[in-house]
Design a protein around this motif. Sequence first.
Motif, short mmCIF file in Angstrom:
data_model
loop_
_atom_site.label_atom_id
_atom_site.label_comp_id
_atom_site.label_asym_id
_atom_site.label_seq_id
_atom_site.Cartn_x
_atom_site.Cartn_y
_atom_site.Cartn_z
N VAL A 43 0.84 -1.21 0.00
CA VAL A 43 0.00 0.00 0.00
C VAL A 43 0.87 1.26 0.00
O VAL A 43 0.62 2.21 -0.75
N ILE A 199 -2.07 -0.26 -4.83
CA ILE A 199 -2.80 -0.03 -3.58
C ILE A 199 -3.94 -1.05 -3.47
O ILE A 199 -4.18 -1.62 -2.39
N ILE A 203 -4.64 -3.81 -0.55
CA ILE A 203 -5.91 -3.94 0.16
C ILE A 203 -6.40 -5.38 0.12
O ILE A 203 -6.91 -5.92 1.11
#
Length: 234
Positions: A43, A199, A203
């Motif tokens: 991330v 990202i 997640i």
Amino acid sequence: MVLFGSVINALGIILGTIIGLLLRKIPEQMKQTVMTAIGLSVVVLGLDMAMKSSDFFFVIVSLVIGTVTGEWLKLEDHLHGLGNMLEKKIGKSPTGNIAQGFVTATLIFVVGAMAIIGALDSGLRQDHSVLLTKSMIDGFTSMVLASTLGIGVLFSAIPVFLYQGGIALFANVIHQFLSDSLLEHLIAELTATGGVLIIAIGINILGIKQIRVANFLPSIVIITIIVLIQYNFS
């Protein structure tokens, strides 16, 4: 060396698989904790890459158009369908189902922005940092996968090398046809768009929400088209 990052990535998967086969009793809590650390790192890497854009509006446009295209083409579903087909055609081994390990690992290692952006960086700038980071992530991931899915994970190193190496070699060729200013702008926007996808991968690893990242992949093509149009009409 253009293929350096791709070679290290493939070796990382092989090494991780071998370790995973030797340590098939990795404690579940340790797996979860280390995977959380990896997810957080991914991330942060994605956030850093997303900040490279000089005009984030075009990144948003490319993500919207690209995701709609990916959903329409059902890329995620097709990739999983391919995995199921391969699993039916490949036999089993004493250490686990070869097809399941191969398909699962290949989808994880190839279907992601880090593979594309990292290979482009390797080919265009001889910058292997993204692929080296991916090598560490893939190495541990392959270790965890091999501890449960067996030796099939090892064979995913082949398509990973061919896929990323092909992109790196192609990127090195197109460098001859693009001006330095256009190339610099294109890399920045590709990096930013890929950062958003990274990202999303982070997640997914953290288990916050399962995002159909494969359907985002056309955005990489869309941002390239947008940058080329913008450059020619500016």
